[in-house]
Design a protein around this motif. Structure first.
Motif, PDB file in Angstrom:
ATOM      1  N   SER A 193       8.128  66.045 -29.206  1.00 31.18           N
ATOM      2  CA  SER A 193       7.920  66.226 -27.767  1.00 31.18           C
ATOM      3  C   SER A 193       8.111  64.934 -26.998  1.00 31.18           C
ATOM      4  O   SER A 193       7.943  64.912 -25.776  1.00 31.18           O
ATOM      5  CB  SER A 193       6.506  66.768 -27.510  1.00 31.18           C
ATOM      6  OG  SER A 193       6.329  68.031 -28.098  1.00 31.18           O
ATOM      7  N   HIS A 194       8.447  63.869 -27.694  1.00 37.19           N
ATOM      8  CA  HIS A 194       8.563  62.561 -27.059  1.00 37.19           C
ATOM      9  C   HIS A 194      10.035  62.182 -26.900  1.00 37.19           C
ATOM     10  O   HIS A 194      10.805  62.214 -27.865  1.00 37.19           O
ATOM     11  CB  HIS A 194       7.844  61.491 -27.892  1.00 37.19           C
ATOM     12  CG  HIS A 194       6.414  61.820 -28.169  1.00 37.19           C
ATOM     13  ND1 HIS A 194       5.391  61.499 -27.320  1.00 37.19           N
ATOM     14  CD2 HIS A 194       5.848  62.473 -29.232  1.00 37.19           C
ATOM     15  CE1 HIS A 194       4.243  61.918 -27.827  1.00 37.19           C
ATOM     16  NE2 HIS A 194       4.487  62.519 -28.989  1.00 37.19           N
ATOM     17  N   ASN A 195      10.416  61.829 -25.695  1.00 38.94           N
ATOM     18  CA  ASN A 195      11.780  61.393 -25.406  1.00 38.94           C
ATOM     19  C   ASN A 195      11.754  59.931 -24.982  1.00 38.94           C
ATOM     20  O   ASN A 195      11.023  59.566 -24.046  1.00 38.94           O
ATOM     21  CB  ASN A 195      12.392  62.238 -24.290  1.00 38.94           C
ATOM     22  CG  ASN A 195      12.410  63.717 -24.632  1.00 38.94           C
ATOM     23  OD1 ASN A 195      13.053  64.120 -25.587  1.00 38.94           O
ATOM     24  ND2 ASN A 195      11.683  64.515 -23.862  1.00 38.94           N
ATOM     25  N   VAL A 196      12.537  59.128 -25.652  1.00 35.79           N
ATOM     26  CA  VAL A 196      12.556  57.696 -25.395  1.00 35.79           C
ATOM     27  C   VAL A 196      13.997  57.256 -25.163  1.00 35.79           C
ATOM     28  O   VAL A 196      14.915  57.663 -25.885  1.00 35.79           O
ATOM     29  CB  VAL A 196      11.971  56.897 -26.579  1.00 35.79           C
ATOM     30  CG1 VAL A 196      12.018  55.402 -26.282  1.00 35.79           C
ATOM     31  CG2 VAL A 196      10.543  57.344 -26.864  1.00 35.79           C
ATOM     32  N   SER A 197      14.199  56.445 -24.143  1.00 35.05           N
ATOM     33  CA  SER A 197      15.516  55.856 -23.920  1.00 35.05           C
ATOM     34  C   SER A 197      15.345  54.433 -23.430  1.00 35.05           C
ATOM     35  O   SER A 197      14.327  54.092 -22.797  1.00 35.05           O
ATOM     36  CB  SER A 197      16.334  56.671 -22.912  1.00 35.05           C
ATOM     37  OG  SER A 197      15.740  56.647 -21.637  1.00 35.05           O
ATOM     38  N   GLY A 198      16.313  53.598 -23.740  1.00 36.45           N
ATOM     39  CA  GLY A 198      16.235  52.199 -23.344  1.00 36.45           C
ATOM     40  C   GLY A 198      17.611  51.620 -23.099  1.00 36.45           C
ATOM     41  O   GLY A 198      18.626  52.133 -23.579  1.00 36.45           O
ATOM     42  N   LEU A 199      17.633  50.551 -22.326  1.00 39.09           N
ATOM     43  CA  LEU A 199      18.875  49.847 -22.015  1.00 39.09           C
ATOM     44  C   LEU A 199      18.604  48.356 -21.976  1.00 39.09           C
ATOM     45  O   LEU A 199      17.602  47.919 -21.385  1.00 39.09           O
ATOM     46  CB  LEU A 199      19.424  50.306 -20.655  1.00 39.09           C
ATOM     47  CG  LEU A 199      20.510  49.426 -20.024  1.00 39.09           C
ATOM     48  CD1 LEU A 199      21.836  49.618 -20.766  1.00 39.09           C
ATOM     49  CD2 LEU A 199      20.687  49.746 -18.536  1.00 39.09           C
ATOM     50  N   PHE A 200      19.482  47.602 -22.614  1.00 35.70           N
ATOM     51  CA  PHE A 200      19.485  46.163 -22.411  1.00 35.70           C
ATOM     52  C   PHE A 200      20.919  45.763 -22.102  1.00 35.70           C
ATOM     53  O   PHE A 200      21.850  46.144 -22.830  1.00 35.70           O
ATOM     54  CB  PHE A 200      18.974  45.392 -23.626  1.00 35.70           C
ATOM     55  CG  PHE A 200      19.041  43.904 -23.425  1.00 35.70           C
ATOM     56  CD1 PHE A 200      18.073  43.265 -22.673  1.00 35.70           C
ATOM     57  CD2 PHE A 200      20.087  43.148 -23.956  1.00 35.70           C
ATOM     58  CE1 PHE A 200      18.137  41.889 -22.452  1.00 35.70           C
ATOM     59  CE2 PHE A 200      20.150  41.784 -23.741  1.00 35.70           C
ATOM     60  CZ  PHE A 200      19.170  41.151 -22.981  1.00 35.70           C
TER      61      PHE A 200
END
Length: 994
Positions: free
Chosen positions: A494-501
């Motif tokens: 149920s957990h959605n994670v996104s990231g940007l560097f």
């Protein structure tokens, strides 16, 4: 029997893998890559055709003919993808303030420049078009009235007016700091992101469109005739106790036109301007692709003529674009976007400002041409505007702009780590400008009544210092952008994670050069080498600036119900001194989809989506003169020594090593609601922005006796507060009928928390005239109270002419004695009106489609600002000016309720033309911005060559409902009337797809 067919979308693009089932059975197939299908069915059976994101259709089989099935998009069933800073985000997960504009809304408006089509298409976007001059008619636009926004095209800064509307896929407007903080020192005023079109999987599709447009001025007042001007002149003389200049018999001769040589009634406007101008636009594009390679190629041309009678003002633009997406491997994807543009401007030596100024000063009782066609010298102005612009008699202005941009990116999806990808991006934008100003004298003539011959007079264009002068300028700019980024997007239950560097380097460099000569030996040779060596001028320079930034973004949501996002940008700018070039720009935002909670289930049938969001963030603005931390020199100071001009140098200003960018912190609270199965959507935002360390000069508090200029400082402070909302209704009633409407409303106004200003010792004046603490952009002056109606009223009133009111007459403007000291002076001034900048804008876009017919209407408007009439727009006769027809409603003993004060001899009256609220006009208005009617031929048969043929007719800026009587457009850029007016247009066109 076998039933065959083709499934496409409304743009004739095939839909692969669409489901086709025989209703009530288990018989079914899927369409192939080209949208074709074949299914076993009988006559009378019903086929059910469905595709994700489209309305399901049912088709009854009547015969064995091949079926052509078009599915209409169901926008409500799709989670719209929104372009944001350095990426995309689904609308469901968007928790910052972003408005979007689709390509169709732009294409429906027949304008040469994209900025002129933006008005009314997004909440929070304030657009103003102050001129209709071909090549110079770009609109200014601001996000939430914050100032000039940053424009990003396919990932790099650019100019949206250099694009063909047919190249654009969508536009995103980043309005709050949560969305714009990733652009650091450039994002403080909001960001406009433009994405150009990409190819789609399917067979090649060739499309051609054209537009043929006829243009006329939206509004511009008529000038006085000879008889009207003669009566006005006589009235002014009578008011000065002088004899009339014209007799009644002479006025009659002006009216009846029986003696056009001695009593002419010249229509200068008719000689210079025509009722309708013409422009045309053409675009040809090709798109298509496979799963491996997708492409979009476009070429466009626009030619914009003017409303001058002479063919001397024009604008042309040529556009070329090629976008390619290629899957090199399953993990590696290459994108190449390339665009090229060439713009050509041609104009007479007189600018539009000068053309309309000279028009206003060309008197109707002056002869334009003698009966044999000889151009006559005028009585007041030395110029003959008709003769000056015809055939470029006074010279010309020519300019060309060449622009090229290339963007390439390589994305690697790391299969070994699910959700991880890397991207490299590079962009170069090259811009080159060349302009040539050629000015020359031309001959005018006066008939010598004694000899019967003409006496010649040499007239020079405005600003010319000799009979011939040539100025040429050239400059170029290179803008490089390099980016390296890592992205991660993964779902864990149920957990959605996104990231940007991301790391980004920007480098801008350019050069400019200009040269001029005068006193040419011949007007036939308009080249620099042919000019005199005396007084020749050459100038040039070079500039460079660099930026380096590091961007981070972390997004998290739980069950698409609770959302959190944090961004930062650590930015450095070469504009500032070592130690002050780096800064951190963070933001944080959160959202809650209340509609996903269990307790909300009973309301889901009515309210399908309810999302609450909030954000706070900081962005910057480094838009100031570079290198103010260094001491420089001026080289253009001259001193006369022994009758010789000796060049010298001087300091530019005292340096300021502490100068840095301004910081903008924005707070935003928003609400998104979808109702009735998402047929009705509502979005609301309240925002507050605080601008600190705003760069400005200490010009008021530091006395001029200091003897040297000061560098700017970071010490002004402003705040901006407002709200906006959008209401969107979109309903597919049945297969044949669809209605849609969008209502946008925005309100935003800025206050001055602190600015540098002279201290007002008088408490009354301090309260009325100090800007700190009040709204910005307001006007300050006298408050009017109608006209004096009798000598007795003047005698008994407060002294307002500094001479016992002896210079005043009935019909003069009366001003309010605010401080009660029985004297009208500077102490009786105060803030009045709303200012020159609209604080509110609104729009309504309504559309209806029935079968193959479509009608859309766009209404736009603005309020909360004023127009100030000044100079020649206030009174006839002024500075040799003729007069506008609206000025005839002036005060006389028989017309005491007039709109304008009495006529003064010479057109100037110190009392009546004080800066006061008498001359403001409320700018609030509603504009019929666009009305578009189209008819699309029924879809092609199996043997037809054409996918689609659409005919359309469009009216643009057809008319304006405004609050003032003077015949100026409410977005006028000049209170004098000396500008090329905005235009309305009628367009006919066709779109053809193969």
């Amino acid at each position: 029997m076998s039933v065959t067919g083709l499934v496409t979308d409304s743009e004739s693009q095939p839909l692969p893998n669409a489901s086709i089932f025989v209703k009530g059975t288990s018989i079914g197939v899927q369409s192939d890559f080209d949208g074709n299908f074949s299914v076993q069915a009988s006559k009378g059976d019903i086929l059910v055709i469905s595709y994700l994101g489209f309305f399901t259709r049912e088709v009854t089989i009547l015969d064995a003919k091949r079926l052509e099935i078009v599915l209409k998009e169901d926008a409500a069933s799709l989670d719209e993808i929104v372009v944001v800073g350095y990426g995309t985000k689904s609308k469901t997960k968007l928790i910052s303030a972003v408005s979007t504009i689709n390509a169709k809304a732009l294409k429906d408006q027949p304008v040469a420049n994209v900025s002129n089509a933006l008005e009314g298409l997004a909440s929070g976007l304030f657009v103003t078009q102050s001129s209709g001059e071909p090549g110079f008619s770009n609109s200014s636009f601001e996000v939430r009235n914050f100032g000039a926004a940053l424009v990003i095209i396919d990932g790099a800064p650019g100019d949206l007016n250099q694009l063909d509307p047919n190249e654009i896929d969508n536009i995103s407007v980043l309005k709050d700091a949560a969305a714009a903080a990733v652009y650091g020192v450039q994002g403080g005023n909001g960001v406009v992101l433009i994405t150009t079109k990409k190819g789609k999987i399917g067979k090649p599709k060739l499309s051609y469109s054209n537009q043929f447009t006829f243009t006329a001025f939206t509004a511009y007042p008529e000038y006085l005739s000879s008889a009207e001007r003669g009566e006005v002149l006589n009235e002014g003389l009578r008011n000065s106790n002088q004899n009339p200049f014209y007799t009644e018999e002479e006025i009659a001769l002006f009216k009846d036109g029986t003696d056009p040589i001695n009593y002419p009634n010249t229509d200068w406007r008719g000689l210079v301007l025509k009722d309708w101008g013409f422009q045309q636009q053409h675009n040809l594009n090709l798109s298509g692709g496979t799963e491996k390679v997708k492409y979009f190629v476009s070429t466009g041309y626009v030619s914009q003529g003017s409303n001058y009678n002479a063919d001397v003002l024009s604008f042309q633009r040529f556009n070329l674009r090629a976008n390619v997406n290629a899957a090199i491997t399953d993990e590696l994807n290459l994108t190449v976007n390339m665009g090229a543009r060439r713009q050509l401007n041609e104009a007479p030596a007189y600018s539009a400002y000068n053309v309309f100024r000279e028009l206003s000063r060309s008197l109707p009782n002056d002869l334009a041409y003698y009966p044999d066609g000889t151009p006559a010298r005028l009585s007041v102005t030395p110029n003959h505007i008709v003769e000056g612009i015809n055939d470029f008699n006074a010279g010309y202005y020519r300019a060309r702009n060449n622009n090229f941009d290339a963007k390439i990116s390589l994305k690697w999806d790391v299969k070994q780590v699910e959700g991880l990808s890397f991207k490299s991006y590079a962009s170069i934008v090259y811009n080159n400008n060349f302009s040539k100003n050629w000015g020359k004298s031309y001959d005018l003539f006066t008939l010598n009544r004694q000899t019967g011959n003409y006496d010649a007079f040499s007239a020079m264009p405005e600003g010319a210092v000799s009979e011939t002068v040539l100025l040429q300028t050239t400059n170029y700019t290179n803008h490089y952008v390099l980016q390296e980024s890592a992205m991660y997007d993964r779902t864990f239950g149920s957990h959605n994670v996104s990231g940007l560097f991301l790391a980004e380097i920007q480098k801008i460099q350019g050069q400019d050069f200009s040269a001029s000569r005068q006193d040419f030996q011949s007007t036939l040779i308009d080249q620099l080498f042919a000019g005199s060596l005396e007084n020749q001028i050459a100038n040039g320079g070079e500039f460079r600036q660099n930026r380096l930034g590091f961007v981070g973004r972390l997004s998290y949501d739980y069950q698409s119900k609770y959302f959190f996002e944090s961004t930062y940008r650590y930015d450095g700018s070469s504009r500032f001194a070592p130690g002050n070039e780096w800064g951190l720009f963070p933001s944080v935002s959160a959202g809650w989809r209340i509609s996903e909670e269990a307790f909300f289930t009973p309301l889901k049938n009515t309210i399908s989506n309810l999302k609450l969001r909030a954000s706070v963030g900081t962005a910057g603005n480094d838009g100031t003169s570079a290198y103010q931390w260094l001491s420089g020199f001026n080289y253009n100071l001259f001193y006369a020594i022994n009758d010789t001009a000796i060049p010298t140098i001087d300091n530019t200003a005292l340096p300021n090593k502490d100068i840095t960018w301004e910081t903008n912190t924005t707070y935003d609270v928003g609400l998104d609601v979808d109702l009735f199965g998402r047929d009705l959507k509502f979005s609301f935002d309240y925002f507050f922005r605080k601008r600190e360390d705003v760069i400005a000069g200490a010009n008021a508090s530091v006395p001029s006796t200091l003897g040297v200029a000061l560098a700017d400082q970071n010490f002004y402070e402003f705040s901006n507060e407002g709200f906006e909302f959008s209401l969107n209704y979109n309903k597919q009633i049945n297969d044949n009928f669809k209605v849609s409407s969008i209502l946008n409303f925005s309100k935003s106004r800025e206050k001055a928390v602190f600015i540098d200003e002279t201290l007002q010792e008088d408490l009354f004046m301090r309260g009325n005239l100090t800007e700190t603490g009040g709204y910005t952009g307001l006007r300050r002056g006298y408050i009017s109270d109608g006209f004096f109606q009798s000598p007795e009223e003047i005698t008994q009133y407060a002294i307002q002419d500094n001479n016992g009111n002896s210079s005043l007459q009935p019909g003069d403007i009366k001003y309010v004695d605010l401080n009660g000291d029985n004297v009208i002076d500077v102490k009786d001034q105060k803030v009045f009106g709303n200012g020159s900048k609209a604080t509110t804008n609104y729009s309504l876009n309504f559309g209806v489609e029935y079968k193959n017919f479509a009608l859309s209407v766009l209404l736009t408007g603005a309020a909360g600002y004023d127009i100030y009439l000044e100079g020649e727009a206030q009174s006839p006769l002024r500075n040799g000016f003729n007069g506008y027809d609206y000025q005839l409603d002036y005060w006389t003993p028989e017309n005491t309720g007039a709109r304008f004060p009495r006529i003064s001899n010479g057109g100037f009256n110190e009392n009546n033309y004080r800066y006061s609220d008498f001359w403001i006009r409320q700018g609030k208005h509603i504009r019929f911005k666009n009305i578009n009617f189209s008819y699309t031929l029924p879809k092609r048969t199996e043997n037809s060559t054409f996918d689609e043929i659409k005919f359309f007719c469009t009216g643009q800026n057809l008319f304006v409902i405004k609050d003032f009587e003077e015949d100026f457009d409410p977005q006028t850029g000049s209170g004098l009337g000396w500008y090329y007016p905005q235009t309305k247009s009628i367009t006919f066109g066709i779109n053809v797809s193969l």
